[in-house]
Design an enzyme around this catalytic site. Structure first.
Site, mmCIF file in Angstrom:
data_model
loop_
_atom_site.group_PDB
_atom_site.id
_atom_site.type_symbol
_atom_site.label_atom_id
_atom_site.label_comp_id
_atom_site.label_asym_id
_atom_site.label_seq_id
_atom_site.Cartn_x
_atom_site.Cartn_y
_atom_site.Cartn_z
ATOM 1 N N GLY A 98 36.466 39.943 36.991
ATOM 2 C CA GLY A 98 36.504 39.784 38.432
ATOM 3 C C GLY A 98 37.355 40.874 39.058
ATOM 4 N N CYS A 99 37.153 41.113 40.343
ATOM 5 C CA CYS A 99 37.856 42.211 41.013
ATOM 6 C C CYS A 99 39.363 41.953 41.107
ATOM 7 C CB CYS A 99 37.253 42.458 42.386
ATOM 8 S SG CYS A 99 37.104 40.991 43.425
ATOM 9 N N TYR A 100 39.747 40.796 41.647
ATOM 10 C CA TYR A 100 41.174 40.470 41.714
ATOM 11 C C TYR A 100 41.778 40.418 40.306
ATOM 12 C CZ TYR A 100 40.588 38.773 46.573
ATOM 13 O OH TYR A 100 40.352 38.654 47.910
#
Length: 308
Positions: A112-114
């Site tokens: 995921g990005c975060y």
């Protein structure tokens, strides 16, 4: 030559991956006509004909796609949340999971990005013993609205009303990235995660604040920076930035790139630090990461086609 099929090629991440693969002669890309994109038989045929499949789908659709693969040779990169802590899946963060592990994997789950920013900052420090695995960590982060997919993009770009400049969310404290953040850093306690979205298309800042004197080893900011630098010294993508003396850090810093910059900001007198990661939520936080894993799985240089 490697045959690939992007299932979900018209979604936000799928389009970004397609842009990074455009004109690359190392790959032959299978495509479906518009009227066949949701046809189960056509999808099954494409999924089983490809050497490597990239799934840019909602979680349930990604699980369904994997179930449609009935041969032992098709390899998968899943950009959804469905398999990020699933047994048998290699986490597609080569700098943390290991390049060889990703290169040899049959099943790779895209981070995921975060999570990418948090794990990049925390995993090496836990491994080095500077942050205990049972330490109660917090994480503050802000992303461009493209991270919310087509619905959020439409909300911010519809021209109806005035979209918010900034808003926090995830107030039920059950954000879908938290399990992988905990799992991939080896944490005994889930981090308290406070995400937000800003009124710009892409970009991201992820922060982890630390009271250094409260940590059992009372590490210095220099020790934290040195541990991160050692962890990523061979990476052409992840950089630990030193000598940064500005008082602000813009969310747009790495927008439209596939790089990841890490920082350690400190108040030596008060023994406080703010760990920060800057990236593009669609770059190293999504499409760039998928293409990096694809390159490794295809036996190519990991940076081929990336925006560096």
């Amino acid at each position: 030559m490697t045959t690939i099929f992007i299932d979900g090629a018209v979604g936000t991440t799928g389009l970004q991956i397609g842009e990074r693969l455009a004109g690359r002669s190392e790959f032959v890309q299978l495509t479906l006509p518009e009227e066949k994109r949701k046809d189960a038989i056509a999808r099954r045929d494409a999924l089983n004909a490809a050497d490597i499949v990239i799934l840019c789908l909602p979680d349930d659709a990604a699980r369904e796609a994997v179930a449609l693969i009935d041969n032992p040779h098709t390899r998968v990169i899943d950009a959804s949340t469905a398999h990020r802590i699933a047994p048998g899946w290699i986490y597609g963060f080569p700098e943390v999971s290991g390049r060889a592990a990703v290169a040899e994997a049959m099943r790779v789950s895209n981070p995921g990005c975060y999570s990418t920013g948090f794990i990049a900052l925390v995993a090496p420090l836990v491994k080095a013993g500077l942050i205990p695995a049972d330490w109660p960590l917090t994480c503050n982060a802000v992303s461009g609205y493209s991270g919310g997919g087509k619905s959020m993009i439409a909300e911010f770009e519809s021209g109806e009303g005035v979209p918010p400049a900034w808003r926090t969310y995830g107030l039920r404290l059950n954000h879908k990235h938290v399990p992988e953040m905990r799992e991939r850093c080896g944490l005994a306690i889930a981090p308290l995660f406070a995400p937000a979205v800003a009124n710009l298309f892409s970009g991201m800042i992820v922060e982890v604040p630390l009271h250094l004197a409260a940590l059992p080893s009372a590490p210095t900011a220099a020790a934290l920076s040195d541990a991160l630098a050692a962890a990523y010294e061979e990476s052409p993508i992840v950089r630990v930035v030193s000598g940064y003396d500005e008082g602000t850090l813009a969310i747009e810093r790495l927008a439209d790139t596939d790089r990841l910059d890490l920082f350690v900001f400190a108040d030596v007198a008060n023994q406080q630090a703010r760990l920060a990661a800057a990236l593009d939520n669609l770059g190293k936080g999504a499409a760039g990461a998928a293409v990096q894993s694809l390159n490794l799985m295809a036996g190519l240089p990991e940076t081929a086609g990336l925006r560096l």
